[in-house]
Design an enzyme around this catalytic site. Sequence first.
Site, short mmCIF file in Angstrom:
data_model
loop_
_atom_site.label_atom_id
_atom_site.label_comp_id
_atom_site.label_asym_id
_atom_site.label_seq_id
_atom_site.Cartn_x
_atom_site.Cartn_y
_atom_site.Cartn_z
CG ASP A 1 4.57 -11.26 0.31
OD1 ASP A 1 3.72 -11.94 -0.29
OD2 ASP A 1 4.68 -10.02 0.17
CE1 TYR B 1 5.81 -5.13 -2.71
CE2 TYR B 1 6.64 -7.01 -1.51
CZ TYR B 1 5.60 -6.20 -1.88
OH TYR B 1 4.34 -6.45 -1.39
CE LYS C 1 2.58 -9.75 -2.81
NZ LYS C 1 3.82 -9.22 -2.22
CG HIS D 1 1.49 -6.42 -6.42
ND1 HIS D 1 2.84 -6.18 -6.33
CD2 HIS D 1 1.00 -6.08 -5.21
CE1 HIS D 1 3.12 -5.72 -5.12
NE2 HIS D 1 2.01 -5.64 -4.43
#
Length: 273
Positions: free
Chosen positions: A42, A47, A72, A105
């Site tokens: 994931d 990120y 996402k 997201h």
Amino acid sequence: MTVMLADGRPMPRLGLGTWPMDDEEARPAVTHAVSLGYRLIDTAASYGNERGVGAAVADAPVAREELFVTTKLRGSQHGYDAALRGFEESRARLGLDYVDLYLIHWPLPGRDLYADTWRAFVHLREQGLARSIGVSNFTPAQIERVADETGVWPAVNQVELHPGFPQRDVRAWHAEHDIVTESWSPLGAGRKLLDEPAVRDLAAAHGRTPAQVVLRWHAQLGAVPIPKSANPERMRQNFEVFDFSLSPEDMARLDTLDGAGRLGGDPDTHVEL
Ligand SMILES: NC(=O)c1ccc[n+]([C@@H]2O[C@H](COP(=O)([O-])OP(=O)(O)OC[C@H]3O[C@@H](n4cnc5c(N)ncnc54)[C@H](OP(=O)(O)O)[C@@H]3O)[C@@H](O)[C@H]2O)c1
């Protein structure tokens, strides 16, 4: 070990969370996770580690089809055209032909663009670039809206879920609508939850670690947890949760931890860029 998504594709029942790893940390962590048997990874545009994840996937000693890579869309790329661009940027950073699961997201209801964003996701699925599409942090009402407007239901909703915040109503609603619940912060972000007497007692009784007990709770609820660890020993223990079971009484004991509340953002108000 997989769960079947409503679109007919299998999804691993447990994965590796990669926030807050950077590229340098994510690459060896994902490589090690794959060697332990993890198949679901994931990540997210926000990120900042898609390159590291992609490099590990490229080097993995297993076929690409065996891995299930989720990423996402970041909040600043809501809207039809922006979402398509956001996807291409993620795909380029990951270095992949396709992603297995693409998620919105956060719904960002204040911007009111998530339905247009979802139309772009439907297009990406039709193109085969995102094999499955879903959402994250959406309420049932928000999911109903995107389904009403497009006729396409999200296969997955990734939400905060742990014994302190068990989201019973949301899980029941997902089950009624054939949506897989994926659990973020499944260990309660590694904070107080793992020290709770109920968790410690059950760990001692089963000869397991507190984290294994909590991850087993997710598995028995039918949810897909994505625990984050960059520590090889904790990554190993987090993956070994399919060879024991919790009794109905054990599950009921963990139910008593309900009430701690959210650790992260509220879908109705959270702003993420
Ligand atoms: N969709 C969303 O909005 C959203 C939001 C938040 C998170 N996520 C995803 O969900 C993933 C997991 O959530 P999270 O990172 O917030 O929380 P988490 O997985 O519940 O907890 C992670 C923390 O627990 C520690 N930990 C891991 N395994 C452990 C073990 N066996 N024993 C003791 N401590 C352990 C980790 O430290 P070490 O690394 O040192 O082991 C880390 O500090 C993220 O990585 C991300 O991929 C998604």
